[in-house]
Write a protein that holds these residues in place. Structure first.
Motif, PDB file in Angstrom:
ATOM      1  N   LEU A  99      34.343  30.140  39.708  1.00  0.00           N
ATOM      2  CA  LEU A  99      35.599  29.970  40.187  1.00  0.00           C
ATOM      3  C   LEU A  99      35.826  30.504  41.394  1.00  0.00           C
ATOM      4  O   LEU A  99      36.459  30.112  42.514  1.00  0.00           O
ATOM      5  CB  LEU A  99      36.708  30.020  39.145  1.00  0.00           C
ATOM      6  N   CYS A 100      35.570  31.770  41.609  1.00  0.00           N
ATOM      7  CA  CYS A 100      36.100  32.618  42.614  1.00  0.00           C
ATOM      8  C   CYS A 100      34.859  33.161  43.356  1.00  0.00           C
ATOM      9  O   CYS A 100      35.114  33.895  44.509  1.00  0.00           O
ATOM     10  CB  CYS A 100      37.295  33.756  42.212  1.00  0.00           C
ATOM     11  N   GLY A 101      33.712  33.398  42.853  1.00  0.00           N
ATOM     12  CA  GLY A 101      32.675  33.716  43.508  1.00  0.00           C
ATOM     13  C   GLY A 101      32.474  35.368  43.408  1.00  0.00           C
ATOM     14  O   GLY A 101      31.356  35.801  43.831  1.00  0.00           O
ATOM     15  N   HIS A 102      33.454  35.914  42.615  1.00  0.00           N
ATOM     16  CA  HIS A 102      33.300  37.338  42.500  1.00  0.00           C
ATOM     17  C   HIS A 102      32.123  37.543  41.077  1.00  0.00           C
ATOM     18  O   HIS A 102      31.937  36.345  40.361  1.00  0.00           O
ATOM     19  CB  HIS A 102      34.331  37.824  41.598  1.00  0.00           C
ATOM     20  N   TRP A 103      31.478  38.524  41.116  1.00  0.00           N
ATOM     21  CA  TRP A 103      30.762  38.645  39.902  1.00  0.00           C
ATOM     22  C   TRP A 103      31.575  38.950  38.826  1.00  0.00           C
ATOM     23  O   TRP A 103      32.610  39.590  38.862  1.00  0.00           O
ATOM     24  CB  TRP A 103      29.566  40.144  40.126  1.00  0.00           C
ATOM     25  N   GLU A 104      31.218  38.654  37.696  1.00  0.00           N
ATOM     26  CA  GLU A 104      32.001  38.591  36.576  1.00  0.00           C
ATOM     27  C   GLU A 104      32.455  39.788  36.042  1.00  0.00           C
ATOM     28  O   GLU A 104      33.666  40.068  35.769  1.00  0.00           O
ATOM     29  CB  GLU A 104      31.388  37.906  35.060  1.00  0.00           C
ATOM     30  N   ARG A 105      31.627  40.976  36.465  1.00  0.00           N
ATOM     31  CA  ARG A 105      32.121  42.285  36.208  1.00  0.00           C
ATOM     32  C   ARG A 105      33.040  42.837  37.138  1.00  0.00           C
ATOM     33  O   ARG A 105      33.942  43.972  36.786  1.00  0.00           O
ATOM     34  CB  ARG A 105      31.012  43.370  35.899  1.00  0.00           C
ATOM     35  N   ALA A 115      42.686  35.322  43.278  1.00  0.00           N
ATOM     36  CA  ALA A 115      43.749  34.356  42.646  1.00  0.00           C
ATOM     37  C   ALA A 115      42.943  33.658  41.453  1.00  0.00           C
ATOM     38  O   ALA A 115      43.507  32.662  41.020  1.00  0.00           O
ATOM     39  CB  ALA A 115      44.083  33.278  43.538  1.00  0.00           C
ATOM     40  N   CYS A 116      41.805  34.134  40.984  1.00  0.00           N
ATOM     41  CA  CYS A 116      41.078  33.537  40.245  1.00  0.00           C
ATOM     42  C   CYS A 116      41.836  33.335  38.685  1.00  0.00           C
ATOM     43  O   CYS A 116      42.407  34.201  38.271  1.00  0.00           O
ATOM     44  CB  CYS A 116      39.541  34.116  39.687  1.00  0.00           C
ATOM     45  N   THR A 117      41.715  32.234  38.040  1.00  0.00           N
ATOM     46  CA  THR A 117      42.736  31.856  36.682  1.00  0.00           C
ATOM     47  C   THR A 117      41.741  32.557  35.615  1.00  0.00           C
ATOM     48  O   THR A 117      42.515  32.656  34.744  1.00  0.00           O
ATOM     49  CB  THR A 117      42.569  30.267  36.516  1.00  0.00           C
ATOM     50  N   ARG A 118      40.647  33.002  35.777  1.00  0.00           N
ATOM     51  CA  ARG A 118      40.093  34.006  34.702  1.00  0.00           C
ATOM     52  C   ARG A 118      40.351  35.443  34.806  1.00  0.00           C
ATOM     53  O   ARG A 118      40.177  36.190  34.054  1.00  0.00           O
ATOM     54  CB  ARG A 118      38.581  33.757  34.755  1.00  0.00           C
ATOM     55  N   TYR A 119      41.137  35.896  36.040  1.00  0.00           N
ATOM     56  CA  TYR A 119      41.400  37.140  36.232  1.00  0.00           C
ATOM     57  C   TYR A 119      42.781  37.451  35.532  1.00  0.00           C
ATOM     58  O   TYR A 119      43.804  37.247  35.816  1.00  0.00           O
ATOM     59  CB  TYR A 119      41.746  37.281  37.889  1.00  0.00           C
ATOM     60  N   ARG A 120      42.534  38.296  34.601  1.00  0.00           N
ATOM     61  CA  ARG A 120      43.591  38.676  33.764  1.00  0.00           C
ATOM     62  C   ARG A 120      43.645  40.171  33.534  1.00  0.00           C
ATOM     63  O   ARG A 120      43.087  40.627  32.705  1.00  0.00           O
ATOM     64  CB  ARG A 120      43.880  37.916  32.343  1.00  0.00           C
ATOM     65  N   LEU A 121      44.408  40.883  34.492  1.00  0.00           N
ATOM     66  CA  LEU A 121      44.198  42.433  34.205  1.00  0.00           C
ATOM     67  C   LEU A 121      45.190  42.871  33.454  1.00  0.00           C
ATOM     68  O   LEU A 121      46.479  42.823  33.569  1.00  0.00           O
ATOM     69  CB  LEU A 121      44.374  43.082  35.719  1.00  0.00           C
ATOM     70  N   SER A 122      44.935  43.581  32.507  1.00  0.00           N
ATOM     71  CA  SER A 122      45.854  44.392  31.480  1.00  0.00           C
ATOM     72  C   SER A 122      46.144  45.798  31.842  1.00  0.00           C
ATOM     73  O   SER A 122      44.982  46.404  31.899  1.00  0.00           O
ATOM     74  CB  SER A 122      45.304  44.115  30.101  1.00  0.00           C
ATOM     75  N   ILE A 123      47.161  45.966  32.185  1.00  0.00           N
ATOM     76  CA  ILE A 123      47.447  47.513  32.704  1.00  0.00           C
ATOM     77  C   ILE A 123      47.921  48.468  31.486  1.00  0.00           C
ATOM     78  O   ILE A 123      49.157  47.899  30.980  1.00  0.00           O
ATOM     79  CB  ILE A 123      48.539  47.305  33.898  1.00  0.00           C
ATOM     80  N   GLY A 124      47.399  49.445  31.204  1.00  0.00           N
ATOM     81  CA  GLY A 124      47.654  50.168  30.125  1.00  0.00           C
ATOM     82  C   GLY A 124      48.778  51.280  30.598  1.00  0.00           C
ATOM     83  O   GLY A 124      48.976  51.240  31.577  1.00  0.00           O
TER      84      GLY A 124
END
Length: 210
Positions: A99-105, A115-124
């Protein structure tokens, strides 16, 4: 015999001027191993640098050199990090997000806005951390996805009478023994007490170090 001058870097103003699939990225001011990253990550960080009125250029071999504007304009001799992204081979067994071209890691990398829809950053929550060396008044960490970010407020010095706020990404399991990035922000002398109080209020659980 005629001396032929070496080609000069060409100034660029678009992230698409960094077209390679992979780059070895590092801070040119520091001795340290360059980190293989995706071209998408370089373009993402380059976009942020250009948005902050930074400067960027590409060298004849495809190396992209760039810096961030406000950081470089405050104290060029001390701050002003210059980053070099050298084209490199795509590391084996490195899956890429379709979707965004970034490596998955890299989806959980806070320094790679996407803006990838798979990008969900959980902030602790912010948690107190014991200073790792002298010259640090207060330290804490936060978990951002799979990444741990460490914050440190340093002691005042002659160059920085209010101290500095230092932020760095800590290596995650499997990343290797490198620091991906480190950021410095001078603290105005008259705001140091307020900055310390605000940090201590927000850190959880709240300690009372001597």
């Amino acid at each position: 015999m005629t001396n032929v001058a070496a080609p000069l870097p060409l100034a660029i103003s678009r992230p698409l001027d960094a077209p390679r699939a992979a780059y070895a990225l590092n801070d040119a001011r520091r001795d340290g191993a360059a980190v293989p990253v995706s071209g998408a990550l370089v373009r993402s960080v380059l976009r942020s640098a250009l948005h902050s009125h930074g400067a960027a250029a590409v060298e004849p071999d495809g190396t992209v050199v760039f810096s961030f504007g406000p950081t470089a304009s405050m104290l060029p001799a001390v701050l002003g990090p210059v980053y070099r992204a050298v084209p490199c081979e795509w590391p084996p067994r490195t899956p890429c997000c379709a979707l965004c071209g970034h490596w998955e890691r890299e989806h959980d990398e806070p320094g790679a806005p996407t803006a990838c829809t798979r990008y969900r950053l959980s902030i602790g929550p912010a948690r107190f951390a014991v200073p790792e060396h002298e010259g640090v008044t207060y330290a804490w960490t936060r978990r951002l996805g799979r990444t741990r970010v460490r914050f440190e407020i340093t002691e005042p010095t002659g160059a920085f009478p209010g101290g500095t706020l230092m932020v760095r990404r800590m290596p995650a399991p499997g990343d290797g023994p490198y620091e991906y990035a480190k950021h410095f922000l001078p603290i105005p002398r008259d705001r140091r007490t307020a900055v310390l109080e605000r940090a201590r209020r927000r850190v959880h659980p709240q300690p009372c170090p001597a």
